[in-house]
Enzyme design. Sequence first.
Site: not given
Ligand code: BES
Ligand code: ZN
Ligand code: MN
Length: 502
Positions: A268, A273, A280, A291, A350, A352, A354
């Site tokens: 990824k 992000d 966020k 990210d 967010d 994204e 996947r």
């Molecule tokens: N890149 C983030 C995941 C992440 C967050 C990694 C903080 C490390 C630290 C990912 O794209 C994301 O935002 N995931 C969301 C998913 C949710 C919207 C289902 C998350 O983890 O809050």
């Molecule tokens: Zn992300």
């Molecule tokens: Mn995200």
Amino acid sequence: MEFSVKSGSPEKQRSACIVVGVFEPRRLTPVAEQLDEISGGYISNLIRRGDLEGKAGQMLLLHHLPNILSERVLLVGCGKERELDERQYKQIVAKTISNLNETGSMEAVCFLTELHVKGRDTYWKVRQAVETTQDSLYNFDQLKSKKSDQRRPLRKLVFNVPTRRELPYGERAIEHGLAVAAGVKACKDVANMPPNICNPAYLLQLANELAEQYQSISVESIGETQMAELGMNSYLAVGRGSDNESIMSIIHHKGGSASQAPIVLVGKGLTFDSGGISLKPGEAMDEMKYDMGGAAGVLGTMHAIAALNLPINVIGVLAGCENMPDAKAYRPGDILTTMSGQTVEVLNTDAEGRLVLCDALTYVERFNPDAVIDVATLTGACIIALGKHASGLMSTHNPLAHEIMNASEQSSDKAWRLPLWDEYQDQLESPFADFTNLGGRPAGTITAACFLSRFTKKYNWAHLDIAGTAWVSGGKNKGATGRPVPMLTQFLINRSGVPTED
Ligand code: BES
Ligand code: ZN
Ligand code: MN
């Protein structure tokens, strides 16, 4: 840094510094005892007076011991002899290195590699010492206007092994350790790079530089025009709000015969992000430059295996993209048709990662892979589940999962498997599309993997969630870790049949 191995006795070394261990409470290791005898009890006298208890990480630097050829002797506390495990070993080595680096010994002969570490052999001890050394000497100062220059930095380290028989294992450990360390450094450098410099085109540039450096490496890239032709609408949707073009870089390492099915690593590569329209919160948002940690890990691993010239075929994919809010950005409610033909209802922009990975995972079907491992900072939920110590491993193929767990254990780059039972799949149901990109709060790490599993039916697949392990957050220690380069490189070393033990 230059490394070598040797098998010799401490009093015969003529070096800037000899490093020897002392156990708690006040017990000399056999090597320290040898030095003590020759110096007429110099060390035992000090210790009796209470200068060093031997607690793990304690250091005492001595100069000009009687009858000792080396200028300095560094005594290193190793804790209780029976409690010396791998974690403590690595901590002791790291402390030793910073001490040597700060005290002006430009070279040293280190006897810590002779210590008995539970369940680990000489190969492991030397390799970890090399990796730990390079890790603790790393800093990212490319963008500081004034570099911190060390006056007399550590340049040369000799690791001592107990017998001559172990020298070849030590030498191989140095070779492997240096390759892993080079991969870790490449991973850290790109991950630490700020998002105004490190964009998808920058990832491609680094891939191209790797191809210039190694014969075995070649690079292709897929930009937005080609993505559109291929029907990678999900990947494209995520990047649509950004001014930086989405680019998927594909790095080929050809070490095996042309007919050998490749192992594919997919990283990824969200170079930033922001969350997109599902923006966020501001706190620590800068860390979302990390990210792209999955892509950084894949790039670093490609470095390491090219350096080792492993006799297998490996393909590394850097799925470069940026997730930004904009008038053109994709929105919650949008329904996307993925490259696989399956449709996805976007419930949160967010989630994204996947959406980028699913199209990359469909794309790599064309390589008829032997196995595919994707690596991603995919879910905050993984940090809640496993903290910062272990990467999350999920797989639909048990033998592959076991191989990865073995590699993780061998390289001391921790991973822990989470289940991928069908029961979790129901959380992705959508009233309007084939499924959604959001599984709700429970088991967020697993439902993200469930989403990916719908695009990986044609090959053996495993998924590594490195959200907790790819970087250290906050404060002045903030920085990329270089994980999971050690684990992935070990996995590929194992696949190529090169031995990594005594
Ligand atoms: N890149 C983030 C995941 C992440 C967050 C990694 C903080 C490390 C630290 C990912 O794209 C994301 O935002 N995931 C969301 C998913 C949710 C919207 C289902 C998350 O983890 O809050
Ligand atoms: Zn992300
Ligand atoms: Mn995200």
